[in-house]
Design an enzyme around this catalytic site. Sequence first.
Site, PDB file in Angstrom:
ATOM      1  N   CYS A  20      25.735 -52.980 -40.232  1.00 40.23           N
ATOM      2  CA  CYS A  20      25.988 -51.810 -39.390  1.00 40.23           C
ATOM      3  C   CYS A  20      24.826 -51.521 -38.431  1.00 40.23           C
ATOM      4  O   CYS A  20      25.050 -51.023 -37.333  1.00 40.23           O
ATOM      5  CB  CYS A  20      26.293 -50.583 -40.241  1.00 40.23           C
ATOM      6  N   HIS A 128      24.047 -46.565 -43.854  1.00 42.78           N
ATOM      7  CA  HIS A 128      24.984 -46.762 -42.733  1.00 42.78           C
ATOM      8  C   HIS A 128      24.428 -46.196 -41.437  1.00 42.78           C
ATOM      9  O   HIS A 128      23.897 -45.082 -41.393  1.00 42.78           O
ATOM     10  CB  HIS A 128      26.329 -46.113 -43.039  1.00 42.78           C
ATOM     11  N   ASP A 143      31.455 -46.071 -34.350  1.00 40.76           N
ATOM     12  CA  ASP A 143      31.260 -46.411 -35.765  1.00 40.76           C
ATOM     13  C   ASP A 143      31.958 -47.736 -36.066  1.00 40.76           C
ATOM     14  O   ASP A 143      33.146 -47.901 -35.792  1.00 40.76           O
ATOM     15  CB  ASP A 143      31.845 -45.291 -36.631  1.00 40.76           C
TER      16      ASP A 143
END
Length: 286
Positions: A20, A128, A143
């Site tokens: 991520c 994250h 995202d």
Amino acid sequence: MERISNGGILYHEVQEANLCAVHCVNTVLQGPFFSEFDLAAVASDLDGKERQVMLEGGATAAGTLSAGDFFSEESHNVSLGGDFSIQVLQKALEVWNLQVIPLNCRDAEPAQIDPELENAFICHLHDHWFCIKKVNGEWYNFDSLLAAPQHLSKFYLSAFLDSLRGSGWSIFIVQGNFPQECPLSSSEASNGFGQWLSPEDAERLLKTTGAVKSSSSSAAVGNRASGNVDQQRPYEALSREEVRAFSEMEDDDLKAAIAASLLDACAAGANPGAVGTSQSESEKQK
């Protein structure tokens, strides 16, 4: 002033393994500029510099510490699970002359009042990372747990950031001159998990996958590290219907409605039965 880049096409990366941080940096830059190996190299370089500083300081202060005391320790800039530190993201973006500063610092006070003044935000909780970026005058949530970028109205942007901060997310502003073009036709324009989408294609893809309706994807990551589910669900603080209604309100009414909605969400989290009780009483009164 932001200029139109890549002909209005959005660059989005879908979650791959624990990458991520890579996805976040690339969506800030709107192109596949970095790989996991690039960020790992940055982390390794930072670790080396930090160990050198620690060695020099330790030798001066105590004279009893050895290199092994530091080199045997795990990296402070990348975890075994693949989570990179904010320092790694900062160094990577410095390559493009971009600065990363915390939203809660004094220099960021204008952005705290009006986030619309900025061009990009980086958000982090537990393991994250994701990016909120203005592209061609419109805000999007990039995202990597979403199937496509999610459009955010300027009315919702401030409430969304406040909701994230209230749920424990760390938010950083990215400032500077962003790269304007990524060669879409080159072999480097794709890294296997990146995709180029028009705003219309992104909206259709989100509707197809139902990602907008259940856009609590980032919160799900936080849930793995915390038992408090309600605190880690910022995306659900405002529903899709509420966002649509807010976009039609005047500023004063908007702020009041957002505040009321967020208070209701917090109250519901503290007392799950409260919503149902309130609805039942309302029906009886009718």
